[in-house]
Design an enzyme around this catalytic site. Structure first.
Site, short mmCIF file in Angstrom:
data_model
loop_
_atom_site.label_atom_id
_atom_site.label_comp_id
_atom_site.label_asym_id
_atom_site.label_seq_id
_atom_site.Cartn_x
_atom_site.Cartn_y
_atom_site.Cartn_z
N GLN A 154 -10.48 7.54 -6.70
CA GLN A 154 -11.19 8.20 -5.59
C GLN A 154 -12.68 8.60 -6.28
O GLN A 154 -12.72 8.19 -7.19
CB GLN A 154 -10.59 9.02 -4.79
CG GLN A 154 -9.26 8.58 -4.00
CD GLN A 154 -9.65 7.45 -2.90
OE1 GLN A 154 -10.87 7.97 -2.48
NE2 GLN A 154 -8.60 6.81 -2.15
N CYS A 174 -14.61 -27.59 8.15
CA CYS A 174 -13.70 -26.68 7.76
C CYS A 174 -12.29 -27.51 8.09
O CYS A 174 -12.15 -28.45 9.09
CB CYS A 174 -13.43 -25.47 8.69
SG CYS A 174 -11.90 -24.65 8.42
N ASP A 196 -8.42 -7.05 0.12
CA ASP A 196 -7.29 -7.00 1.35
C ASP A 196 -8.11 -6.69 2.39
O ASP A 196 -9.17 -5.75 2.19
CB ASP A 196 -6.03 -6.23 1.25
CG ASP A 196 -6.49 -4.77 1.65
OD1 ASP A 196 -6.97 -4.03 0.50
OD2 ASP A 196 -6.20 -4.37 2.52
N HIS A 204 -8.16 -19.92 11.59
CA HIS A 204 -9.29 -20.35 11.02
C HIS A 204 -9.86 -19.19 10.08
O HIS A 204 -10.50 -19.55 9.14
CB HIS A 204 -10.30 -20.76 12.11
CG HIS A 204 -11.69 -20.90 11.37
ND1 HIS A 204 -12.33 -21.76 11.08
CD2 HIS A 204 -13.03 -20.08 11.58
CE1 HIS A 204 -13.40 -21.62 10.56
NE2 HIS A 204 -13.89 -20.67 10.68
N GLY A 223 -11.17 4.64 -1.22
CA GLY A 223 -12.29 5.45 -0.72
C GLY A 223 -13.33 4.34 -0.52
O GLY A 223 -14.71 5.10 -0.29
N ASP A 267 -2.47 8.23 -3.11
CA ASP A 267 -3.56 8.96 -3.27
C ASP A 267 -4.04 9.77 -2.01
O ASP A 267 -3.59 9.63 -1.02
CB ASP A 267 -4.66 7.97 -3.48
CG ASP A 267 -4.98 6.89 -2.44
OD1 ASP A 267 -3.97 6.63 -1.64
OD2 ASP A 267 -6.20 6.22 -2.31
N CYS A 325 -9.12 -26.34 8.61
CA CYS A 325 -8.02 -25.66 8.85
C CYS A 325 -7.49 -26.45 10.38
O CYS A 325 -8.13 -27.15 10.73
CB CYS A 325 -8.48 -24.27 9.42
SG CYS A 325 -9.24 -23.94 11.10
N CYS A 365 -9.75 -26.35 13.61
CA CYS A 365 -10.70 -27.01 13.47
C CYS A 365 -10.68 -28.57 13.40
O CYS A 365 -11.33 -29.25 13.89
CB CYS A 365 -11.94 -26.71 12.17
SG CYS A 365 -12.67 -25.26 12.44
N ASP A 393 0.81 -1.29 0.05
CA ASP A 393 0.16 0.09 0.12
C ASP A 393 1.03 1.16 0.07
O ASP A 393 2.07 1.18 0.59
CB ASP A 393 -0.79 -0.10 1.37
CG ASP A 393 -2.11 0.95 1.19
OD1 ASP A 393 -2.18 1.67 0.41
OD2 ASP A 393 -2.82 0.68 2.10
N SER A 394 0.41 2.49 -0.41
CA SER A 394 1.26 3.60 -0.78
C SER A 394 1.57 4.34 0.35
O SER A 394 2.51 5.17 0.37
CB SER A 394 0.66 4.40 -1.73
OG SER A 394 -0.61 4.88 -1.52
N GLY A 395 0.78 4.16 1.54
CA GLY A 395 0.77 4.84 2.63
C GLY A 395 -0.04 6.11 2.62
O GLY A 395 -0.15 6.73 3.69
N GLY A 396 -0.70 6.43 1.61
CA GLY A 396 -1.46 7.61 1.50
C GLY A 396 -2.84 7.21 2.41
O GLY A 396 -2.97 8.36 3.29
N PHE A 397 -3.40 6.32 2.62
CA PHE A 397 -4.40 5.95 3.70
C PHE A 397 -3.94 6.35 4.90
O PHE A 397 -4.79 7.04 5.86
CB PHE A 397 -4.81 4.52 3.48
CG PHE A 397 -6.22 4.20 4.23
CD1 PHE A 397 -7.32 4.59 3.78
CD2 PHE A 397 -6.06 3.48 5.64
CE1 PHE A 397 -8.64 4.03 4.45
CE2 PHE A 397 -7.06 3.05 6.16
CZ PHE A 397 -8.47 3.43 5.57
#
Lengths: 382, 382
Positions: free
Chosen positions: B186, B301, B263, B332, B213, B144, B303, B306, B90-94
């Site tokens: 955005q 499941c 994500d 899980h 956004g 962004d 995993c 489980c 991620d670019s770090g903008g957020f």
């Protein structure tokens, strides 16, 4: 039940094999501590990969949470936590005396208030053995009184008297099928008391014997002395267990003094503070000097953490409070101490223990910080 | 680079294959979030066992700690964290807009004070791309401006203008060998702004396109709307990524709206609060009704949690704050969401996605609590 396979000619070290309802335990052995039904931060797979053959559970804690009703409904402690190898349960004596702040010692046990919600509870030999029977542990411990290392002589004497009386009561209680019971000796560093207590407990007749009243805040020389005072009175053909110990070097030295079984929260506890155990002593992985160290925690170690991650990465994880950091150190430390025990057994079998011991101690630099952590761990108990 | 293998006739869902410098990613895909170089509470093995094909890292966080010097010395982000599959950064903008409290938006980026020590820092398109180049991620994101969902129209417009200008600057920066760059659109829920921004970003030409956004505190209908507004302007033959989303049912619905990549911190975040994801909706494993439930978190499941542990045991672990509890729920939840994505791909390949979608949504009961957690997670970011 216990087979003494070999005795080291140069020390009191012993190679043995303990058979329990859930399998065989090669001794000397280190037992990771799963106080509340989980060895802190580790899962089953990691425990198995580290070579764990037996773990501890705790009567006091498990009785409070989740409680016997849930564990019984879940098919006993082994099934509840899904651990099919041996489990040893501590009797809860240590916790009653260390955790429960308000308590009244009575002839048949201790009245105390839960450290969780203050409710009034009672734990004595009868109750402890009943809980351990229901938990279904492979080895149950007698309910003892464990005074602090600096308790006055009178208190030590009373503790020994109560410990013997309570051990006798424990002896009479019903057990789970195949459950072994170990008696605990108290007596601090008073030679007469240690002898008296050890003899009386052995006289009662148990499946194994524990040296209690160590890991209660005492300095290392006193701890060694307590073990040395009790050991001569314990039968050679039965397992001996030194409770709540210790650092890797201490384990090597205690094996040389004739101890077969150990448990300690140290490996996982110091892991959570960012400290790794190595054969050269404890190392703070959080420390600045690991910032750009792209080697493993310990060269030659084949644990998951050392095979996959660098000190620099682990330091970063610890610094930013990522759970993976303390997880990896818990994996390494548990693996490390169990590997030391495996090495001890290999050298005892090969007749090279004296050399191993000499070299191990020569390379190991005891850490004051870890020694203090051990003492603090004892105080805070598990 | 991106191969569109199949399109669902009944929806906009797509089956694809994205080739990166560190391997192939089958889409639709869920990317576990490793903000600080670790997917919270999980290790490499668990990530692989869950079927992870790509993880996220975060420019803002990794740049602060451990810093680029250490990561460079460690051979780049992949080697530093020992993850040899693809990484998207991620670019770090957020984070600059959500975490750094004191900030000044300037023409070429944002001046802000570190949320850790208050030191004055600057992050803009040039700096972000340079950090991502040094990290060596497989997919870098443009820098962004991501306003809150309830930002006034004027702020949304400014954000779109800056996002486009900064995307152009990002476009010009040097990249790591083989590094892909995705542009971010955005525009909130304003149709004109979404169209303008999407068209402008696509016009610049990137390797893939993200819908930003979203996951900024908006209710679900607005989130869906934002995606629906942007999607028609994104080229069919390139991957589309909806940032920071979502619940299992939302992922199914977003796939149906033409999104390929996702994500979200939700699986590991709610795990740490004792909540499990299931195909019937979220379940509080900590809740009293699991006290004596000796079934797995989710029937069927496979995993590790489980296969090995009961709800009753996990509830106990969570109740007594044992790390293994949140570990097992993290295992899980990650496994569950990745399996849902694998099922989506299987059904897209088989031409049965419409039926899968209908059944999945029919059985899934959305949890208000989890929806709020998602919103809170967005607010707290990471």
């Amino acid at each position: 039940m216990f087979e003494l396979l070999k005795t080291d000619p140069a020390s009191k070290a012993r190679l043995g094999r303990l058979t329990t309802a859930h399998g065989v335990v090669d001794t000397p052995v280190f037992m990771p501590v799963g106080t509340q039904g989980s060895v802190k931060a580790l899962d089953l797979r990691e425990l198995n990969e580290a070579g764990t053959s037996i773990i501890l559970g705790n009567t006091y804690h498990l009785n409070l949470r989740p409680g016997l009703e849930i564990i019984t409904a879940g098919g006993g402690l082994h099934r509840f936590i899904n651990w099919d190898k041996p489990i040893l349960t501590d009797s809860g004596g240590f916790q009653v005396f260390s955790l429960a702040k308000i308590r009244k010692v009575k002839p048949h046990g201790v009245e105390f208030r839960s450290h969780l919600d203050g409710s009034l509870l009672f734990l004595g030999p009868k109750e402890s053995m009943e809980i351990q029977r229901i938990l279904g542990s492979d080895i149950a411990m007698t309910f003892d009184e464990c005074p602090p290392h600096d308790a006055p002589a009178k208190e030590q004497r009373h503790a020994v008297e109560r410990t013997i009386r309570w051990a006798r009561e424990c002896r009479e209680q019903p057990r789970a099928p195949g459950q072994l019971v170990f008696g605990i000796c108290q007596g601090g560093v008073n030679p007469a008391l240690r002898e008296e207590c050890a003899k009386a407990i052995v006289e009662l007749g148990f499946d194994g014997y524990a040296i209690g009243g160590v890991s209660v805040g005492e300095p290392e020389p006193e701890m060694m002395k307590a073990v040395e005072l009790a050991e001569p009175f314990l039968p050679a053909n039965q397992p001996r267990y030194a409770m709540g110990l210790g650092t890797p070097a201490q384990l090597v030295e205690l094996v040389a003094r004739g101890v077969d079984m150990f448990d300690c929260v140290l490996p996982t506890r110091i892991a959570r503070n960012g400290t790794a155990m190595t054969r050269k002593g404890a190392v703070s992985i959080k420390a600045g000097f690991n910032k750009a160290d792209f080697g493993p925690i310990e060269e030659g170690c084949d644990c998951f953490a050392c095979r996959h991650h660098t000190r620099a990465y682990l330091r970063h994880l610890l610094n930013v409070n990522e759970i993976l950091g303390l997880r990896m150190l818990s994996v390494h430390n548990s693996h490390m101490i169990l590997k030391v025990m495996a090495d001890i057994r290999t050298h005892l079998a090969a007749g090279t223990f004296a050399e191993f011991r000499r070299e191990f101690i020569a390379h190991y630099v005891p850490s004051k910080k870890v020694m203090l952590a051990r003492v603090a761990a004892a105080a805070a108990n598990s």
